[in-house]
Motif scaffolding. Sequence first.
Motif, PDB file in Angstrom:
ATOM      1  N   ASN A 126       0.817  -1.224   0.000  1.00  0.00           N
ATOM      2  CA  ASN A 126       0.000   0.000   0.000  1.00  0.00           C
ATOM      3  C   ASN A 126       0.852   1.277   0.000  1.00  0.00           C
ATOM      4  N   ARG A 127       2.092   1.168  -0.445  1.00  0.00           N
ATOM      5  CA  ARG A 127       2.935   2.364  -0.559  1.00  0.00           C
ATOM      6  C   ARG A 127       3.285   2.585  -2.029  1.00  0.00           C
ATOM      7  N   ASP A 128       3.659   3.805  -2.315  1.00  0.00           N
ATOM      8  CA  ASP A 128       4.069   4.160  -3.681  1.00  0.00           C
ATOM      9  C   ASP A 128       5.479   3.638  -3.921  1.00  0.00           C
ATOM     10  N   CYS A 129       5.574   2.540  -4.649  1.00  0.00           N
ATOM     11  CA  CYS A 129       6.865   1.886  -4.833  1.00  0.00           C
ATOM     12  C   CYS A 129       7.044   1.447  -6.279  1.00  0.00           C
ATOM     13  N   PHE A 130       8.256   1.584  -6.766  1.00  0.00           N
ATOM     14  CA  PHE A 130       8.626   1.059  -8.080  1.00  0.00           C
ATOM     15  C   PHE A 130       9.608  -0.082  -7.844  1.00  0.00           C
ATOM     16  N   TRP A 131       9.213  -1.272  -8.286  1.00  0.00           N
ATOM     17  CA  TRP A 131       9.970  -2.496  -7.981  1.00  0.00           C
ATOM     18  C   TRP A 131      10.730  -2.954  -9.220  1.00  0.00           C
ATOM     19  N   LEU A 132      12.031  -3.122  -9.047  1.00  0.00           N
ATOM     20  CA  LEU A 132      12.885  -3.629 -10.120  1.00  0.00           C
ATOM     21  C   LEU A 132      13.598  -4.881  -9.622  1.00  0.00           C
ATOM     22  N   SER A 133      13.875  -5.807 -10.531  1.00  0.00           N
ATOM     23  CA  SER A 133      14.469  -7.070 -10.107  1.00  0.00           C
ATOM     24  C   SER A 133      15.591  -7.507 -11.044  1.00  0.00           C
ATOM     25  N   GLY A 134      16.657  -8.003 -10.457  1.00  0.00           N
ATOM     26  CA  GLY A 134      17.745  -8.556 -11.242  1.00  0.00           C
ATOM     27  C   GLY A 134      17.376  -9.848 -11.931  1.00  0.00           C
ATOM     28  N   ASP A 135      16.217 -10.402 -11.584  1.00  0.00           N
ATOM     29  CA  ASP A 135      15.738 -11.617 -12.252  1.00  0.00           C
ATOM     30  C   ASP A 135      14.992 -11.304 -13.547  1.00  0.00           C
ATOM     31  N   GLU A 136      14.688 -10.028 -13.770  1.00  0.00           N
ATOM     32  CA  GLU A 136      13.935  -9.619 -14.952  1.00  0.00           C
ATOM     33  C   GLU A 136      14.872  -8.971 -15.968  1.00  0.00           C
ATOM     34  N   PRO A 137      15.060  -9.574 -17.135  1.00  0.00           N
ATOM     35  CA  PRO A 137      15.972  -9.011 -18.144  1.00  0.00           C
ATOM     36  C   PRO A 137      15.654  -7.566 -18.504  1.00  0.00           C
ATOM     37  N   VAL A 138      14.364  -7.222 -18.587  1.00  0.00           N
ATOM     38  CA  VAL A 138      13.989  -5.852 -18.928  1.00  0.00           C
ATOM     39  C   VAL A 138      14.490  -4.884 -17.859  1.00  0.00           C
TER      40      VAL A 138
ATOM     41  N   LYS B 201      22.042  11.722 -15.662  1.00  0.00           N
ATOM     42  CA  LYS B 201      21.578  12.121 -14.340  1.00  0.00           C
ATOM     43  C   LYS B 201      20.101  12.487 -14.387  1.00  0.00           C
ATOM     44  N   LYS B 202      19.675  13.035 -15.524  1.00  0.00           N
ATOM     45  CA  LYS B 202      18.275  13.437 -15.670  1.00  0.00           C
ATOM     46  C   LYS B 202      17.350  12.241 -15.586  1.00  0.00           C
ATOM     47  N   GLU B 203      17.718  11.131 -16.215  1.00  0.00           N
ATOM     48  CA  GLU B 203      16.868   9.941 -16.196  1.00  0.00           C
ATOM     49  C   GLU B 203      16.834   9.304 -14.800  1.00  0.00           C
ATOM     50  N   VAL B 204      17.963   9.338 -14.108  1.00  0.00           N
ATOM     51  CA  VAL B 204      17.988   8.840 -12.736  1.00  0.00           C
ATOM     52  C   VAL B 204      17.073   9.683 -11.867  1.00  0.00           C
ATOM     53  N   LEU B 205      17.161  10.989 -12.021  1.00  0.00           N
ATOM     54  CA  LEU B 205      16.344  11.910 -11.231  1.00  0.00           C
ATOM     55  C   LEU B 205      14.863  11.723 -11.537  1.00  0.00           C
ATOM     56  N   SER B 206      14.529  11.488 -12.816  1.00  0.00           N
ATOM     57  CA  SER B 206      13.139  11.274 -13.204  1.00  0.00           C
ATOM     58  C   SER B 206      12.566  10.025 -12.541  1.00  0.00           C
ATOM     59  N   LEU B 207      13.343   8.954 -12.496  1.00  0.00           N
ATOM     60  CA  LEU B 207      12.888   7.718 -11.854  1.00  0.00           C
ATOM     61  C   LEU B 207      12.651   7.932 -10.370  1.00  0.00           C
ATOM     62  N   LEU B 208      13.581   8.584  -9.707  1.00  0.00           N
ATOM     63  CA  LEU B 208      13.483   8.769  -8.264  1.00  0.00           C
ATOM     64  C   LEU B 208      12.382   9.747  -7.887  1.00  0.00           C
ATOM     65  N   SER B 209      12.150  10.752  -8.722  1.00  0.00           N
ATOM     66  CA  SER B 209      11.150  11.779  -8.404  1.00  0.00           C
ATOM     67  C   SER B 209       9.728  11.281  -8.596  1.00  0.00           C
TER      68      SER B 209
ATOM     69  N   GLU C 241      13.722  12.722  -2.214  1.00  0.00           N
ATOM     70  CA  GLU C 241      13.017  12.199  -1.043  1.00  0.00           C
ATOM     71  C   GLU C 241      12.746  10.701  -1.168  1.00  0.00           C
ATOM     72  N   CYS C 242      13.065  10.136  -2.304  1.00  0.00           N
ATOM     73  CA  CYS C 242      12.796   8.714  -2.547  1.00  0.00           C
ATOM     74  C   CYS C 242      13.749   7.854  -1.708  1.00  0.00           C
ATOM     75  N   LYS C 243      13.203   6.824  -1.061  1.00  0.00           N
ATOM     76  CA  LYS C 243      14.015   5.901  -0.277  1.00  0.00           C
ATOM     77  C   LYS C 243      14.358   4.685  -1.140  1.00  0.00           C
ATOM     78  N   ILE C 244      15.591   4.239  -1.062  1.00  0.00           N
ATOM     79  CA  ILE C 244      16.099   3.180  -1.934  1.00  0.00           C
ATOM     80  C   ILE C 244      16.419   1.952  -1.091  1.00  0.00           C
ATOM     81  N   TYR C 245      15.849   0.815  -1.489  1.00  0.00           N
ATOM     82  CA  TYR C 245      16.099  -0.449  -0.807  1.00  0.00           C
ATOM     83  C   TYR C 245      16.658  -1.452  -1.815  1.00  0.00           C
ATOM     84  N   VAL C 246      17.747  -2.079  -1.435  1.00  0.00           N
ATOM     85  CA  VAL C 246      18.435  -3.010  -2.330  1.00  0.00           C
ATOM     86  C   VAL C 246      18.598  -4.340  -1.604  1.00  0.00           C
TER      87      VAL C 246
END
Length: 383
Positions: A41-53, A64-72, A101-106
């Motif tokens: 129930n949180r705003d999260c974008f999930w990426l996985s090393g198991d997914e080729p895409v 840097k612009k694309e990184v910032l766009s993803l995080l924002s 302000e985006c929190k990153i979990y790895v």
Amino acid sequence: MEYINRSLSEILENTPKDKATTIFGPRQVGKTTLLEHFIKNRDCFWLSGDEPVDVNILTNLPSKKEVLSLLSSHKIIVIDEAQKIPGIGLLIKRMVDARTECKIYVTGSSSLDLAGGVYESAAGRTRSYYLWPFSFEELADASSVIQEKRNLSSRLVFGSYPQIINEPSQAIVNLNNLYKNLAFKDALALGGIKNHGAFQHLVYVLASRIGQMCSYESIAQECKLSSPTVRTYITLLEQCFVIKCLPSFARNLENELKKSKKIYFYDLGVRNAILKRFTPLESRPFEEQGALFENYFVIERIKQASYHNCMVNHYFWRTKNKAEVDLIETYNDEIQAFEIKLSRDDVMSPPSFREAYPEAKYTVVNKNNYQNYLSHWDLPIIV
């Protein structure tokens, strides 16, 4: 079975925004499940090393612009199975340096390539935590202390991996698969070990000698390997979260042992799978029952210190005269000593230990009182 809350959940809630949170741990210990429940129930974008895409996206963020766009665009970014993503350390560095302000979990397995890449490229930009097989405290909170005490015999034989707890009828099959993945798939691949037979024999010897005092030289002699090779193999097994080496504690006495070690397994189910031995606890020799209980208690204390991020050091103590204390914990200038006996409570601390360390607290732990030292931690959680 319902989801069992993990001790790391509270820490994840309070991790700083100016650092990425990395969660290490062995395969199948529940890292992905933990984060799935955490982000619910949180705003999260999930990426996985198991997914080729996803791997392609994360490997080819050119600006840097694309990184910032993803995080924002999100409150939380999760990168699961990050050890499979080339250049993950540099990517984490760029994300943290974007200062959003985006929190990153790895998350990642105990793979050395992930740890090395993160520490080298993202130095100072991460907070690392470890997820272990279920702890006594986690399982007791999910049921009760009394119920978990009833399960002690099972924990000493089958361990505490999530899939073992959730699928007890498939415990032996699952443990055999876990053993092959943990001790061989990771360690052999990451360590570049070519002599598989010698490595397998070493692992068997270590599993047979839990809680016994040993040295690299004695193990090398038994396994017909060189001492440097044994040291390399044991270090690799530690880094892959298969075993824990306890060094000897020595400060005051000339006859204190300084080079010997004790070896324990992070999960007793994996240890018993190595030996192909799932005999019920009560049918085993009493000496082996005691060794299993000692292994269990030592590792549970290590789990608790890890979850509370306490700078606790763990040792055993022994002199050349064979006076011994099973577990020594040091925190700042405090010394806590544990004598671990499955069924006894009448064990006195060795006179030589009392004389050398009069300030140490000494406790005898057995099957009747061990829960008192695993259910709560008397030091604050540090995030």
